[in-house]
Design a protein around this motif. Structure first.
Motif, PDB file in Angstrom:
ATOM      1  N   ASP A 226      84.779  40.853  81.803  1.00  0.00           N
ATOM      2  CA  ASP A 226      86.181  40.973  81.390  1.00  0.00           C
ATOM      3  C   ASP A 226      86.747  39.601  81.034  1.00  0.00           C
ATOM      4  OD1 ASP A 226      86.304  43.740  81.824  1.00  0.00           O
ATOM      5  OD2 ASP A 226      86.692  43.438  83.954  1.00  0.00           O
ATOM      6  N   ALA A 227      86.391  38.591  81.808  1.00  0.00           N
ATOM      7  CA  ALA A 227      86.877  37.239  81.529  1.00  0.00           C
ATOM      8  C   ALA A 227      86.375  36.752  80.170  1.00  0.00           C
ATOM      9  CB  ALA A 227      86.435  36.286  82.639  1.00  0.00           C
ATOM     10  N   ALA A 228      85.136  37.100  79.824  1.00  0.00           N
ATOM     11  CA  ALA A 228      84.590  36.694  78.526  1.00  0.00           C
ATOM     12  C   ALA A 228      85.400  37.317  77.388  1.00  0.00           C
ATOM     13  CB  ALA A 228      83.123  37.095  78.429  1.00  0.00           C
ATOM     14  N   TRP A 229      85.724  38.609  77.517  1.00  0.00           N
ATOM     15  CA  TRP A 229      86.527  39.271  76.498  1.00  0.00           C
ATOM     16  C   TRP A 229      87.933  38.668  76.439  1.00  0.00           C
ATOM     17  CZ3 TRP A 229      85.110  42.184  72.607  1.00  0.00           C
ATOM     18  CH2 TRP A 229      83.910  42.910  72.691  1.00  0.00           C
TER      19      TRP A 229
ATOM     20  N   LYS B 208      99.613  42.473  84.121  1.00  0.00           N
ATOM     21  CA  LYS B 208      99.354  43.454  83.062  1.00  0.00           C
ATOM     22  C   LYS B 208     100.511  43.497  82.070  1.00  0.00           C
ATOM     23  CE  LYS B 208      98.916  48.403  82.155  1.00  0.00           C
ATOM     24  NZ  LYS B 208      98.892  49.771  82.745  1.00  0.00           N
ATOM     25  N   LEU B 209     101.726  43.513  82.578  1.00  0.00           N
ATOM     26  CA  LEU B 209     102.890  43.528  81.706  1.00  0.00           C
ATOM     27  C   LEU B 209     102.891  42.302  80.800  1.00  0.00           C
ATOM     28  CD1 LEU B 209     105.680  44.736  80.930  1.00  0.00           C
ATOM     29  CD2 LEU B 209     106.652  43.297  82.718  1.00  0.00           C
ATOM     30  N   GLY B 210     102.621  41.125  81.377  1.00  0.00           N
ATOM     31  CA  GLY B 210     102.618  39.908  80.584  1.00  0.00           C
ATOM     32  C   GLY B 210     101.538  39.903  79.525  1.00  0.00           C
ATOM     33  N   VAL B 211     100.354  40.404  79.866  1.00  0.00           N
ATOM     34  CA  VAL B 211      99.261  40.442  78.896  1.00  0.00           C
ATOM     35  C   VAL B 211      99.613  41.358  77.727  1.00  0.00           C
ATOM     36  CG1 VAL B 211      96.876  41.192  78.527  1.00  0.00           C
ATOM     37  CG2 VAL B 211      97.467  39.831  80.546  1.00  0.00           C
ATOM     38  N   LEU B 212     100.172  42.527  78.016  1.00  0.00           N
ATOM     39  CA  LEU B 212     100.542  43.455  76.942  1.00  0.00           C
ATOM     40  C   LEU B 212     101.624  42.859  76.049  1.00  0.00           C
ATOM     41  CD1 LEU B 212     100.480  46.863  78.858  1.00  0.00           C
ATOM     42  CD2 LEU B 212      98.826  46.012  77.177  1.00  0.00           C
ATOM     43  N   GLN B 213     102.565  42.127  76.636  1.00  0.00           N
ATOM     44  CA  GLN B 213     103.581  41.468  75.820  1.00  0.00           C
ATOM     45  C   GLN B 213     102.957  40.363  74.980  1.00  0.00           C
ATOM     46  OE1 GLN B 213     106.417  40.383  78.814  1.00  0.00           O
ATOM     47  NE2 GLN B 213     107.558  42.280  78.601  1.00  0.00           N
ATOM     48  N   PHE B 214     101.978  39.676  75.557  1.00  0.00           N
ATOM     49  CA  PHE B 214     101.271  38.648  74.820  1.00  0.00           C
ATOM     50  C   PHE B 214     100.567  39.225  73.605  1.00  0.00           C
ATOM     51  CE2 PHE B 214      96.992  36.764  74.334  1.00  0.00           C
ATOM     52  CZ  PHE B 214      97.348  35.554  73.773  1.00  0.00           C
ATOM     53  N   LEU B 215      99.973  40.417  73.772  1.00  0.00           N
ATOM     54  CA  LEU B 215      99.250  41.045  72.673  1.00  0.00           C
ATOM     55  C   LEU B 215     100.175  41.502  71.552  1.00  0.00           C
ATOM     56  CD1 LEU B 215      96.656  43.197  74.640  1.00  0.00           C
ATOM     57  CD2 LEU B 215      96.255  41.053  73.422  1.00  0.00           C
ATOM     58  N   GLY B 216     101.448  41.784  71.862  1.00  0.00           N
ATOM     59  CA  GLY B 216     102.385  42.227  70.830  1.00  0.00           C
ATOM     60  C   GLY B 216     101.925  43.516  70.187  1.00  0.00           C
ATOM     61  N   GLU B 217     101.837  43.514  68.851  1.00  0.00           N
ATOM     62  CA  GLU B 217     101.410  44.717  68.135  1.00  0.00           C
ATOM     63  C   GLU B 217      99.976  45.094  68.498  1.00  0.00           C
ATOM     64  OE1 GLU B 217     101.988  44.045  64.010  1.00  0.00           O
ATOM     65  OE2 GLU B 217     104.181  43.942  64.143  1.00  0.00           O
ATOM     66  N   GLY B 218      99.202  44.110  68.913  1.00  0.00           N
ATOM     67  CA  GLY B 218      97.824  44.394  69.292  1.00  0.00           C
ATOM     68  C   GLY B 218      97.705  45.241  70.535  1.00  0.00           C
ATOM     69  N   ALA B 219      98.800  45.384  71.289  1.00  0.00           N
ATOM     70  CA  ALA B 219      98.764  46.193  72.503  1.00  0.00           C
ATOM     71  C   ALA B 219      98.513  47.661  72.201  1.00  0.00           C
ATOM     72  CB  ALA B 219     100.068  46.033  73.275  1.00  0.00           C
ATOM     73  N   SER B 220      98.760  48.085  70.950  1.00  0.00           N
ATOM     74  CA  SER B 220      98.538  49.488  70.584  1.00  0.00           C
ATOM     75  C   SER B 220      97.087  49.760  70.193  1.00  0.00           C
ATOM     76  CB  SER B 220      99.458  49.867  69.418  1.00  0.00           C
ATOM     77  OG  SER B 220      99.181  49.068  68.274  1.00  0.00           O
ATOM     78  N   LEU B 221      96.269  48.721  70.100  1.00  0.00           N
ATOM     79  CA  LEU B 221      94.874  48.914  69.716  1.00  0.00           C
ATOM     80  C   LEU B 221      94.099  49.600  70.839  1.00  0.00           C
ATOM     81  CD1 LEU B 221      94.152  45.436  68.062  1.00  0.00           C
ATOM     82  CD2 LEU B 221      94.506  47.632  66.895  1.00  0.00           C
ATOM     83  N   PRO B 222      93.100  50.387  70.493  1.00  0.00           N
ATOM     84  CA  PRO B 222      92.291  51.051  71.526  1.00  0.00           C
ATOM     85  C   PRO B 222      91.667  50.028  72.476  1.00  0.00           C
ATOM     86  CG  PRO B 222      91.820  51.966  69.351  1.00  0.00           C
ATOM     87  CD  PRO B 222      92.684  50.758  69.121  1.00  0.00           C
ATOM     88  N   GLY B 223      91.778  50.288  73.748  1.00  0.00           N
ATOM     89  CA  GLY B 223      91.176  49.411  74.746  1.00  0.00           C
ATOM     90  C   GLY B 223      92.058  48.279  75.218  1.00  0.00           C
TER      91      GLY B 223
ATOM     92  N   ALA C 279      94.057  44.821  79.689  1.00  0.00           N
ATOM     93  CA  ALA C 279      95.181  44.247  80.436  1.00  0.00           C
ATOM     94  C   ALA C 279      95.079  44.593  81.919  1.00  0.00           C
ATOM     95  CB  ALA C 279      96.503  44.750  79.863  1.00  0.00           C
ATOM     96  N   GLU C 280      94.630  45.803  82.218  1.00  0.00           N
ATOM     97  CA  GLU C 280      94.486  46.212  83.608  1.00  0.00           C
ATOM     98  C   GLU C 280      93.370  45.449  84.316  1.00  0.00           C
ATOM     99  OE1 GLU C 280      93.874  50.377  83.316  1.00  0.00           O
ATOM    100  OE2 GLU C 280      96.021  50.869  83.214  1.00  0.00           O
ATOM    101  N   ARG C 281      92.423  44.924  83.542  1.00  0.00           N
ATOM    102  CA  ARG C 281      91.300  44.202  84.132  1.00  0.00           C
ATOM    103  C   ARG C 281      91.629  42.745  84.439  1.00  0.00           C
ATOM    104  NH1 ARG C 281      87.580  47.398  86.115  1.00  0.00           N
ATOM    105  NH2 ARG C 281      85.848  46.012  85.592  1.00  0.00           N
TER     106      ARG C 281
END
Length: 326
Positions: free
Chosen positions: A260-263, A211-226, A231-233
């Motif tokens: 979730d994998a598709a998204w 989860k931590l790695g995914v949120l870092q991967f998203l960068g600014e996108g981590a603040s988007l709703p959902g 990341a938890e999925r």
């Protein structure tokens, strides 16, 4: 952990870009794995003996060695340990402090060949504190800003443990009398069985660290709703890296459901596309590598495959742009 800026999908290219040939990969043994605590959320293995056979080893090591590895090499030198000469295999485990990931603890094992008499002399010259614990010779390398003591402990002339004194003592306790260990975690054990021996460098992460790695991967996108929910999925992840003349890296992430994998696969494809567009003019070689990268999906699993041919690898090394950042 807040200093990790590179996505988990590419971060360990920087760690593992030294390693040739899957077929010749050594394994991280069960006795070593059993030294690690059951709470470990990230495990890394580097087969250095195999890595040194690569013609690219020296240049890749110079450019891509992670800071935590540099620190380890530096402190081990005080004990007369030369990683290029003495160490064959390195593994380490990471766990969050108090159940979180804002602070972490790392402990590991360096397997190789050591001259313990020379180690004693080097410790005396450096005026390092020395004590015995469960038959191992333990050397204190000082304390960090939180007052945690960092130690090396030689069980014999082939195995050295490192980390905080508390964690190393716990590892030696497990070696002496057993007890709960990493292999008791069915999720981590399954992940390790999947990658162990299949690549000279591999990394596995549990849900917390994924989860931590995914949120870092998203960068600014981590603040988007959902974003945090997605990341938890993503339940866990594994990375395998090999190199002969070309570099091949495969990341596999397992999600909670196929939906979730598709998204998640769609998100990865978009991230790679935008990164490729961003570097297209400034670094066409990197853009070409990203253009050839592949995102795949199979039920609840998402894979990300990066292959760098030797000609492109040489260019990336020459321009010192091999570390891939989003």
């Amino acid at each position: 952990m807040n200093s990790r800026q590179v996505a988990i999908l590419l971060a360990f290219l920087a760690l593992g870009a030294w390693a040739p040939s899957m077929a010749r990969a050594q394994a991280l043994s069960a006795p070593v794995l059993a030294l690690y605590p059951p709470q470990a959320g990230e495990v890394v293995f580097v087969d250095l003996q195999t890595a040194r056979r690569s013609p690219h080893f020296a240049r890749l090591k110079e450019q891509l060695l992670p800071q935590r590895f540099r620190d380890l090499e530096r402190v081990s030198a005080a004990l007369g340990v030369d990683f290029d000469r003495n160490v064959d295999r390195l593994s380490y485990a990471v766990l969050g402090v108090d159940g979180g990931t804002e602070q972490i603890e790392m402990m590991g094992v360096v397997e190789g060949s050591y001259d313990l008499r020379e180690t004693q002399r080097a410790a005396a010259r450096s005026k390092l504190g020395t004590r015995a614990y469960r038959g191992a010779q333990m050397f204190s390398l000082g304390t960090n800003e939180r007052g945690v003591e960092f130690v090396f402990a030689f069980r014999d002339n082939a195995t050295c443990l490192f980390g905080s004194s508390a964690q190393v003592e716990a590892m030696l306790d497990r070696a002496a009398k057993g007890g709960a260990n990493l292999l008791d975690d069915p999720e981590m054990r399954a992940l390790i069985n999947e990658v162990n021996r299949s690549a000279p460098i591999w990394l596995v992460l549990n849900g917390q660290f994924t989860k931590l790695g995914v949120l870092q991967f998203l960068g600014e996108g981590a603040s988007l709703p959902g974003a945090e929910t997605l990341a938890e999925r993503v339940r866990n992840a594994a990375v395998r890296i090999t190199l002969e003349r070309s570099l091949d890296s495969t990341v596999t992430a397992r999600c909670a459901t196929s939906a979730d994998a598709a998204w998640f696969s769609t998100l990865l494809e978009a991230a790679v596309y935008f990164q490729r567009q961003r570097v297209n003019a400034s670094n066409p070689t990197l853009a070409r590598v990203l253009n050839d990268a592949r995102v795949g999906r199979d039920d609840d699993r998402v894979s990300f495959v990066v292959s760098i041919p030797e000609s492109d690898l040489a260019t990336l090394l020459e321009t010192r742009t091999f570390t891939l950042h989003f």
